[in-house]
Scaffold this motif. Structure first.
Motif, PDB file in Angstrom:
ATOM      1  N   PHE A  10       0.819  -1.210   0.000  1.00 14.63           N
ATOM      2  CA  PHE A  10       0.000   0.000   0.000  1.00 14.63           C
ATOM      3  C   PHE A  10       0.853   1.261   0.000  1.00 14.63           C
ATOM      4  O   PHE A  10       0.451   2.296  -0.521  1.00 14.63           O
ATOM      5  N   ASN A  11       2.030   1.184   0.630  1.00 18.74           N
ATOM      6  CA  ASN A  11       2.816   2.396   0.872  1.00 18.74           C
ATOM      7  C   ASN A  11       4.268   2.195   0.479  1.00 18.74           C
ATOM      8  O   ASN A  11       5.183   2.393   1.284  1.00 18.74           O
ATOM      9  N   GLY A  12       4.472   1.805  -0.755  1.00 18.47           N
ATOM     10  CA  GLY A  12       5.832   1.559  -1.233  1.00 18.47           C
ATOM     11  C   GLY A  12       6.698   2.797  -1.249  1.00 18.47           C
ATOM     12  O   GLY A  12       7.927   2.694  -1.306  1.00 18.47           O
ATOM     13  N   ASP A  13       6.098   3.965  -1.169  1.00 13.87           N
ATOM     14  CA  ASP A  13       6.859   5.219  -1.201  1.00 13.87           C
ATOM     15  C   ASP A  13       7.283   5.678   0.190  1.00 13.87           C
ATOM     16  O   ASP A  13       7.871   6.754   0.330  1.00 13.87           O
ATOM     17  N   SER A  14       7.010   4.897   1.213  1.00 13.42           N
ATOM     18  CA  SER A  14       7.320   5.303   2.592  1.00 13.42           C
ATOM     19  C   SER A  14       8.710   4.827   3.004  1.00 13.42           C
ATOM     20  O   SER A  14       8.925   3.636   3.262  1.00 13.42           O
ATOM     21  N   ALA A  15       9.658   5.768   3.078  1.00 11.94           N
ATOM     22  CA  ALA A  15      11.013   5.429   3.524  1.00 11.94           C
ATOM     23  C   ALA A  15      10.997   4.924   4.963  1.00 11.94           C
ATOM     24  O   ALA A  15      11.777   4.040   5.340  1.00 11.94           O
ATOM     25  N   LYS A  16      10.099   5.459   5.768  1.00  9.31           N
ATOM     26  CA  LYS A  16      10.004   5.071   7.175  1.00  9.31           C
ATOM     27  C   LYS A  16       9.595   3.610   7.319  1.00  9.31           C
ATOM     28  O   LYS A  16      10.143   2.873   8.150  1.00  9.31           O
ATOM     29  N   LEU A  17       8.639   3.166   6.506  1.00 10.74           N
ATOM     30  CA  LEU A  17       8.163   1.785   6.594  1.00 10.74           C
ATOM     31  C   LEU A  17       9.241   0.816   6.121  1.00 10.74           C
ATOM     32  O   LEU A  17       9.439  -0.249   6.724  1.00 10.74           O
ATOM     33  N   TRP A  18       9.945   1.166   5.039  1.00  9.09           N
ATOM     34  CA  TRP A  18      11.055   0.328   4.579  1.00  9.09           C
ATOM     35  C   TRP A  18      12.129   0.224   5.664  1.00  9.09           C
ATOM     36  O   TRP A  18      12.664  -0.853   5.924  1.00  9.09           O
ATOM     37  N   LEU A  30      11.923   3.195  -3.773  1.00  6.98           N
ATOM     38  CA  LEU A  30      11.842   4.597  -3.361  1.00  6.98           C
ATOM     39  C   LEU A  30      12.333   5.519  -4.472  1.00  6.98           C
ATOM     40  O   LEU A  30      11.793   6.620  -4.664  1.00  6.98           O
ATOM     41  N   GLY A  31      13.352   5.077  -5.203  1.00  2.76           N
ATOM     42  CA  GLY A  31      13.842   5.884  -6.320  1.00  2.76           C
ATOM     43  C   GLY A  31      12.794   6.053  -7.409  1.00  2.76           C
ATOM     44  O   GLY A  31      12.596   7.159  -7.930  1.00  2.76           O
ATOM     45  N   LYS A  32      12.099   4.982  -7.732  1.00  2.00           N
ATOM     46  CA  LYS A  32      11.054   5.051  -8.762  1.00  2.00           C
ATOM     47  C   LYS A  32       9.902   5.950  -8.317  1.00  2.00           C
ATOM     48  O   LYS A  32       9.378   6.746  -9.110  1.00  2.00           O
ATOM     49  N   TYR A  33       9.509   5.810  -7.071  1.00  2.00           N
ATOM     50  CA  TYR A  33       8.427   6.664  -6.558  1.00  2.00           C
ATOM     51  C   TYR A  33       8.840   8.137  -6.566  1.00  2.00           C
ATOM     52  O   TYR A  33       8.038   9.011  -6.881  1.00  2.00           O
ATOM     53  N   TYR A  34      10.098   8.396  -6.206  1.00  2.00           N
ATOM     54  CA  TYR A  34      10.592   9.784  -6.168  1.00  2.00           C
ATOM     55  C   TYR A  34      10.526  10.395  -7.564  1.00  2.00           C
ATOM     56  O   TYR A  34      10.044  11.524  -7.752  1.00  2.00           O
ATOM     57  N   ILE A  35      10.975   9.661  -8.551  1.00  2.00           N
ATOM     58  CA  ILE A  35      10.980  10.171  -9.932  1.00  2.00           C
ATOM     59  C   ILE A  35       9.564  10.378 -10.441  1.00  2.00           C
ATOM     60  O   ILE A  35       9.236  11.417 -11.030  1.00  2.00           O
ATOM     61  N   ASN A  36       8.690   9.402 -10.208  1.00  2.00           N
ATOM     62  CA  ASN A  36       7.295   9.532 -10.671  1.00  2.00           C
ATOM     63  C   ASN A  36       6.579  10.697 -10.003  1.00  2.00           C
ATOM     64  O   ASN A  36       5.741  11.364 -10.612  1.00  2.00           O
ATOM     65  N   GLU A  72      15.333  15.503 -17.113  1.00  2.00           N
ATOM     66  CA  GLU A  72      15.305  14.095 -16.705  1.00  2.00           C
ATOM     67  C   GLU A  72      16.602  13.710 -16.002  1.00  2.00           C
ATOM     68  O   GLU A  72      16.591  12.998 -14.992  1.00  2.00           O
ATOM     69  N   LYS A  73      17.722  14.213 -16.514  1.00  2.00           N
ATOM     70  CA  LYS A  73      19.023  13.933 -15.889  1.00  2.00           C
ATOM     71  C   LYS A  73      19.089  14.530 -14.489  1.00  2.00           C
ATOM     72  O   LYS A  73      19.535  13.872 -13.532  1.00  2.00           O
ATOM     73  N   GLN A  74      18.613  15.769 -14.356  1.00  2.00           N
ATOM     74  CA  GLN A  74      18.643  16.428 -13.057  1.00  2.00           C
ATOM     75  C   GLN A  74      17.712  15.731 -12.068  1.00  2.00           C
ATOM     76  O   GLN A  74      18.025  15.593 -10.888  1.00  2.00           O
ATOM     77  N   LEU A  75      16.555  15.288 -12.577  1.00  2.00           N
ATOM     78  CA  LEU A  75      15.603  14.581 -11.714  1.00  2.00           C
ATOM     79  C   LEU A  75      16.206  13.286 -11.199  1.00  2.00           C
ATOM     80  O   LEU A  75      16.063  12.937 -10.013  1.00  2.00           O
ATOM     81  N   ASN A  76      16.900  12.551 -12.069  1.00  2.00           N
ATOM     82  CA  ASN A  76      17.558  11.313 -11.654  1.00  2.00           C
ATOM     83  C   ASN A  76      18.645  11.586 -10.621  1.00  2.00           C
ATOM     84  O   ASN A  76      18.815  10.827  -9.660  1.00  2.00           O
ATOM     85  N   LYS A  77      19.374  12.700 -10.796  1.00  2.00           N
ATOM     86  CA  LYS A  77      20.407  13.076  -9.833  1.00  2.00           C
ATOM     87  C   LYS A  77      19.782  13.394  -8.474  1.00  2.00           C
ATOM     88  O   LYS A  77      20.297  12.996  -7.424  1.00  2.00           O
ATOM     89  N   ASP A  78      18.674  14.117  -8.500  1.00  2.00           N
ATOM     90  CA  ASP A  78      17.973  14.435  -7.246  1.00  2.00           C
ATOM     91  C   ASP A  78      17.496  13.169  -6.551  1.00  2.00           C
ATOM     92  O   ASP A  78      17.572  13.058  -5.318  1.00  2.00           O
TER      93      ASP A  78
END
Length: 438
Positions: free
Chosen positions: A175-183, A279-285, A299-305
């Motif tokens: 449900f919450n794959g984007d949660s760094a805390k849960l991971w 988390l990387g995929k969720y961050y980019i999306n 896109e390059k800058q977003l990947n760097k972030d």
């Protein structure tokens, strides 16, 4: 008086009669209790009721029960009783909480107090009852990270049901794959599980494979009856396949840390790898907006972030590994270092994020001496660290090398030289020579 109010009040009559028969309360006191309950029931059943009305009702019933217990000790003394008034008030409090959460399902404070009350009652509350409350809460609030973590911790901290806890974390992440805390909490749980398993074997003296297998079978039988308690909400197939690919820890725990990677924390490291990718995929999306495929520089800058965010997150995991003294922490940290030697989301630390790359180099330099103190100093390991330093000296540009040199020398001085007695410690001169060569 509404029919519902009358019905609830009529349920009190056997309990109140019992309190009078035991001479714990007078008839005048019972009349006052009944009047109070009537007022509370009218408030709860009115359209304008609030959670505050439920809190006041619960507080009142709690005080009545405390008074009852004091009088039982004073009046009945050693006489053991087992009548309706011994449990009816606590059952009423539970029922008030239940009615409150049904009427105000979004009020998390009410849910938290409900669960706290059930847990503090000890053996008076069944395991399945607490499970059923968590089930209701998770179905209503599947995106609340703290609820998933609370449920999982209850499983392994209170009941040591590791299999159920693992299931809860995996369902929560679907449900919450984007949660760094849960991971993070999931990795922490896996490390705790391995640590407790290793410590338990030390205490019980489980040496051979057969003894370990029998011990694991006993644990599985012990928890079989509890596994039915949690029936968590389900979702689609997002992340389902990858979570199912995680190794089943309970079936891979035979042997020792030297012969079995799972006992070194490899399951936690597998979860770490999956966490970084997800988390990387969720961050980019989340941040790409309407620029998909339209601007390569963006896109390059977003990947760097995204990679910069993941790097900072991975440092939290390294600090977590520091707490697990019973595990091979150097092995765990080295996994993170090796992870960052690879390219992720088309970003290479060395070429695209030099600051993070230098931090990774510094981590590698200190890896052999990270947990070394003056008392357990190993000169061979220190020299190995220095050899790494010399190897990096030939690879890094002068600016980065100067920064690395300063940080490395400061660490050696602060951790060792400043803690050693120059006159009495024979290792001081050797360390000072090493320090001056840097």
């Amino acid at each position: 008086m509404s029919a519902k109010t009358r019905y609830y009040l009529e349920q009190c009559i056997p309990e109140l009669d019992d309190l009078v028969d035991k001479k714990l309360f007078t008839k005048n006191e019972i009349s006052k209790i009944m009047k109070k309950r009537t007022d509370f029931e009218h408030r709860l059943n009115s359209r304008g009721s609030s959670t505050n009305d439920y809190f006041k009702y619960i507080a009142y019933e709690t005080n009545v029960d405390k008074l009852r217990k004091k009088r039982v000790e004073r009046i009945l003394q050693s006489k053991k009783t087992n009548s309706i008034s011994d449990w009816s008030i606590s059952q009423r409090i539970t029922f008030i909480y239940q009615r409150g959460t049904n009427k105000f399902p979004q009020d998390l404070k009410l849910w938290a107090m409900y669960l706290h009350y059930l847990k503090t009652r000890g053996s008076e509350t069944s395991y399945k009852k607490i499970h059923s409350v968590y089930n209701q809460l998770l179905k209503l609030h599947p995106s609340n990270i703290d609820v998933w973590i609370s449920c999982a911790k209850y499983e392994y901290e209170v009941h040591a049901n590791f299999k159920s806890c693992r299931t809860i974390f995996q369902n929560g992440l679907r449900f919450n794959g984007d949660s760094a805390k849960l991971w993070f909490e999931y990795v922490k749980f896996e490390l705790n599980f391995v640590t407790k398993l290793l410590n338990r074997r030390k205490v019980m003296g489980l040496i051979n494979e057969r003894e370990q297998a029998l011990d694991m079978q006993n644990d599985e039988k012990k928890n079989e009856k509890d596994d039915e308690g949690i029936t968590l909400p389900t979702t689609g197939d997002v992340m389902k396949d990858k979570l199912n690919e995680l190794p089943e820890a309970d079936m891979n725990m035979l042997g020792s840390a030297e012969t079995n990677p799972a006992l070194r924390g490899d399951i936690a490291l597998t979860v770490f790898d999956l966490a970084m990718e997800t988390l990387g995929k969720y961050y980019i999306n989340k941040h790409k907006g309407y620029y998909v495929g339209s601007d390569r520089d963006f896109e390059k800058q977003l990947n760097k972030d995204a990679v910069e965010f993941l790097f900072e997150t991975s440092m939290d995991y390294i600090r977590l590994f520091d707490d697990f003294e019973d595990l091979d922490r150097i092995y765990l940290i080295n996994h993170v270092i090796q992870y960052w030697r690879q390219e992720h989301f088309s970003i290479n630390l060395e070429t695209d994020l030099p600051e993070q790359s230098l931090d990774c180099v510094f981590l590698d330099l200190l890896l052999n001496i990270r947990y070394m103190t003056v008392e357990n100093m190993d000169i061979d390991q220190l020299q190995l660290s220095v050899k790494k330093y010399m190897a990096y000296k030939n690879k890094l540009n002068p600016t980065d090398m100067k920064s690395l040199q300063q940080k490395y020398k400061e660490y050696i001085k602060e951790q060792f030289l400043s803690e050693m007695d120059k006159e009495s410690n024979p290792g001081y001169r050797i360390l000072e020579m090493i320090y001056n060569k840097l």
